[in-house]
Scaffold this motif. Structure first.
Motif, PDB file in Angstrom:
ATOM      1  N   ARG A  18       0.849  -1.182   0.000  1.00 50.72           N
ATOM      2  CA  ARG A  18       0.000   0.000   0.000  1.00 50.72           C
ATOM      3  C   ARG A  18       0.886   1.234   0.000  1.00 50.72           C
ATOM      4  NH1 ARG A  18      -4.874  -1.050   4.247  1.00 50.72           N
ATOM      5  NH2 ARG A  18      -5.635   0.826   3.228  1.00 50.72           N
ATOM      6  N   ARG A  19       0.609   2.139  -0.923  1.00 52.61           N
ATOM      7  CA  ARG A  19       1.377   3.381  -1.001  1.00 52.61           C
ATOM      8  C   ARG A  19       1.097   4.217   0.237  1.00 52.61           C
ATOM      9  NH1 ARG A  19       0.093   8.318  -4.554  1.00 52.61           N
ATOM     10  NH2 ARG A  19      -1.781   7.083  -4.799  1.00 52.61           N
ATOM     11  N   VAL A  20       2.133   4.861   0.746  1.00 48.82           N
ATOM     12  CA  VAL A  20       2.017   5.711   1.927  1.00 48.82           C
ATOM     13  C   VAL A  20       2.511   7.105   1.554  1.00 48.82           C
ATOM     14  CG1 VAL A  20       2.716   6.050   4.324  1.00 48.82           C
ATOM     15  CG2 VAL A  20       2.434   3.731   3.438  1.00 48.82           C
ATOM     16  N   THR A  21       1.695   8.111   1.868  1.00 47.74           N
ATOM     17  CA  THR A  21       2.111   9.489   1.650  1.00 47.74           C
ATOM     18  C   THR A  21       1.991  10.268   2.948  1.00 47.74           C
ATOM     19  OG1 THR A  21      -0.095  10.283   1.029  1.00 47.74           O
ATOM     20  CG2 THR A  21       1.310   9.474  -0.755  1.00 47.74           C
ATOM     21  N   ALA A  22       2.752  11.332   3.023  1.00 47.94           N
ATOM     22  CA  ALA A  22       2.647  12.274   4.131  1.00 47.94           C
ATOM     23  C   ALA A  22       2.651  13.668   3.538  1.00 47.94           C
ATOM     24  CB  ALA A  22       3.797  12.101   5.105  1.00 47.94           C
ATOM     25  N   ARG A  23       1.559  14.373   3.750  1.00 48.02           N
ATOM     26  CA  ARG A  23       1.418  15.726   3.214  1.00 48.02           C
ATOM     27  C   ARG A  23       1.750  15.774   1.724  1.00 48.02           C
ATOM     28  NH1 ARG A  23       3.546  15.756   8.247  1.00 48.02           N
ATOM     29  NH2 ARG A  23       2.259  16.738   9.828  1.00 48.02           N
ATOM     30  N   ALA A  24       1.188  14.802   0.990  1.00 44.49           N
ATOM     31  CA  ALA A  24       1.288  14.672  -0.472  1.00 44.49           C
ATOM     32  C   ALA A  24       2.663  14.199  -0.956  1.00 44.49           C
ATOM     33  CB  ALA A  24       0.891  15.956  -1.173  1.00 44.49           C
ATOM     34  N   GLU A  25       3.596  13.910  -0.063  1.00 50.21           N
ATOM     35  CA  GLU A  25       4.896  13.358  -0.456  1.00 50.21           C
ATOM     36  C   GLU A  25       4.838  11.836  -0.356  1.00 50.21           C
ATOM     37  OE1 GLU A  25       9.482  13.031   1.137  1.00 50.21           O
ATOM     38  OE2 GLU A  25       8.175  14.549   1.993  1.00 50.21           O
ATOM     39  N   ILE A  26       5.201  11.144  -1.443  1.00 47.51           N
ATOM     40  CA  ILE A  26       5.201   9.679  -1.425  1.00 47.51           C
ATOM     41  C   ILE A  26       6.375   9.196  -0.580  1.00 47.51           C
ATOM     42  CG2 ILE A  26       5.431   7.582  -2.806  1.00 47.51           C
ATOM     43  CD1 ILE A  26       4.138   9.147  -5.120  1.00 47.51           C
ATOM     44  N   LEU A  27       6.077   8.372   0.426  1.00 44.77           N
ATOM     45  CA  LEU A  27       7.103   7.822   1.309  1.00 44.77           C
ATOM     46  C   LEU A  27       7.544   6.432   0.878  1.00 44.77           C
ATOM     47  CD1 LEU A  27       5.686   8.912   4.763  1.00 44.77           C
ATOM     48  CD2 LEU A  27       7.369  10.088   3.345  1.00 44.77           C
ATOM     49  N   GLY A  28       6.662   5.698   0.201  1.00 46.25           N
ATOM     50  CA  GLY A  28       7.004   4.366  -0.260  1.00 46.25           C
ATOM     51  C   GLY A  28       5.839   3.411  -0.135  1.00 46.25           C
ATOM     52  N   LEU A  29       6.139   2.103  -0.217  1.00 43.60           N
ATOM     53  CA  LEU A  29       5.125   1.055  -0.091  1.00 43.60           C
ATOM     54  C   LEU A  29       5.277   0.360   1.253  1.00 43.60           C
ATOM     55  CD1 LEU A  29       5.098  -0.783  -3.546  1.00 43.60           C
ATOM     56  CD2 LEU A  29       3.296   0.622  -2.564  1.00 43.60           C
ATOM     57  N   ALA A  30       4.149   0.099   1.870  1.00 40.75           N
ATOM     58  CA  ALA A  30       4.123  -0.682   3.106  1.00 40.75           C
ATOM     59  C   ALA A  30       3.432  -2.006   2.791  1.00 40.75           C
ATOM     60  CB  ALA A  30       3.370   0.063   4.199  1.00 40.75           C
ATOM     61  N   TYR A  31       3.947  -3.088   3.339  1.00 38.70           N
ATOM     62  CA  TYR A  31       3.393  -4.424   3.102  1.00 38.70           C
ATOM     63  C   TYR A  31       2.685  -4.974   4.332  1.00 38.70           C
ATOM     64  CZ  TYR A  31       6.000  -4.082  -1.173  1.00 38.70           C
ATOM     65  OH  TYR A  31       6.460  -3.647  -2.386  1.00 38.70           O
ATOM     66  N   GLY A  32       2.629  -4.179   5.383  1.00 32.83           N
ATOM     67  CA  GLY A  32       1.932  -4.525   6.609  1.00 32.83           C
ATOM     68  C   GLY A  32       2.034  -3.354   7.559  1.00 32.83           C
ATOM     69  N   PRO A  33       1.220  -3.332   8.604  1.00 40.02           N
ATOM     70  CA  PRO A  33       1.247  -2.194   9.521  1.00 40.02           C
ATOM     71  C   PRO A  33       2.617  -2.003  10.172  1.00 40.02           C
ATOM     72  CG  PRO A  33      -0.125  -3.952  10.399  1.00 40.02           C
ATOM     73  CD  PRO A  33       0.241  -4.333   9.002  1.00 40.02           C
ATOM     74  N   GLU A  34       3.339  -3.096  10.353  1.00 38.93           N
ATOM     75  CA  GLU A  34       4.672  -2.982  10.964  1.00 38.93           C
ATOM     76  C   GLU A  34       5.633  -2.194  10.079  1.00 38.93           C
ATOM     77  OE1 GLU A  34       4.414  -6.555   8.450  1.00 38.93           O
ATOM     78  OE2 GLU A  34       3.191  -5.915  10.143  1.00 38.93           O
ATOM     79  N   ASP A  35       5.408  -2.204   8.761  1.00 40.99           N
ATOM     80  CA  ASP A  35       6.268  -1.426   7.862  1.00 40.99           C
ATOM     81  C   ASP A  35       6.151   0.074   8.131  1.00 40.99           C
ATOM     82  OD1 ASP A  35       7.323  -3.604   6.590  1.00 40.99           O
ATOM     83  OD2 ASP A  35       6.017  -3.464   4.839  1.00 40.99           O
ATOM     84  N   LEU A  36       4.983   0.509   8.556  1.00 44.44           N
ATOM     85  CA  LEU A  36       4.832   1.926   8.858  1.00 44.44           C
ATOM     86  C   LEU A  36       5.801   2.341   9.964  1.00 44.44           C
ATOM     87  CD1 LEU A  36       0.956   2.254   8.782  1.00 44.44           C
ATOM     88  CD2 LEU A  36       2.581   2.918   7.011  1.00 44.44           C
ATOM     89  N   LEU A  37       6.080   1.427  10.870  1.00 43.57           N
ATOM     90  CA  LEU A  37       7.007   1.704  11.963  1.00 43.57           C
ATOM     91  C   LEU A  37       8.436   1.341  11.592  1.00 43.57           C
ATOM     92  CD1 LEU A  37       4.823   0.214  14.822  1.00 43.57           C
ATOM     93  CD2 LEU A  37       4.927   2.586  14.055  1.00 43.57           C
ATOM     94  N   GLU A  38       8.647   0.124  11.081  1.00 47.32           N
ATOM     95  CA  GLU A  38       9.989  -0.371  10.796  1.00 47.32           C
ATOM     96  C   GLU A  38      10.672   0.403   9.691  1.00 47.32           C
ATOM     97  OE1 GLU A  38       9.698  -4.559  10.094  1.00 47.32           O
ATOM     98  OE2 GLU A  38       8.939  -4.946  12.105  1.00 47.32           O
ATOM     99  N   LEU A  39       9.938   0.814   8.678  1.00 48.54           N
ATOM    100  CA  LEU A  39      10.528   1.574   7.581  1.00 48.54           C
ATOM    101  C   LEU A  39      10.560   3.068   7.895  1.00 48.54           C
ATOM    102  CD1 LEU A  39       9.004  -0.291   4.520  1.00 48.54           C
ATOM    103  CD2 LEU A  39      11.251  -0.559   5.553  1.00 48.54           C
ATOM    104  N   GLU A  40      10.133   3.397   9.085  1.00 52.98           N
ATOM    105  CA  GLU A  40      10.177   4.758   9.619  1.00 52.98           C
ATOM    106  C   GLU A  40       9.320   5.752   8.858  1.00 52.98           C
ATOM    107  OE1 GLU A  40      13.931   6.241  10.808  1.00 52.98           O
ATOM    108  OE2 GLU A  40      14.479   4.379  11.810  1.00 52.98           O
TER     109      GLU A  40
END
Length: 71
Positions: A18-40
């Motif tokens: 799942r693509r993740v953005t912050a304030r319209a900036e693409i941060l990358g792809l997450a493959y699970g909720p833990e990626d949101l934390l582990e990939l910072e």
């Protein structure tokens, strides 16, 4: 106008993740909720991952499914 969540997690892509953005900036792809934390992803937005609840809509907007939708 209502303020949007700083982090947006988009629907599952056809190739997985799942693509993740912050304030319209693409941060990358997450493959699970833990990626949101582990990939910072959250830390890069200035949020403390230890203080974030995935159900906090003021911080994270989940599009087409919540934190349990990864497949």
């Amino acid at each position: 106008m209502a303020e949007r969540s700083p982090v947006v997690v988009y629907p599952l892509s056809p190739s997985s993740g799942r693509r993740v953005t912050a304030r319209a900036e693409i941060l990358g792809l997450a493959y699970g909720p833990e990626d949101l934390l582990e990939l910072e992803f959250l830390r890069r937005t200035g949020l403390d991952p230890d203080q974030v609840r995935f159900d906090d809509q003021a911080l994270i907007e989940w599009r087409v499914g919540g934190p349990d939708v990864w497949a």
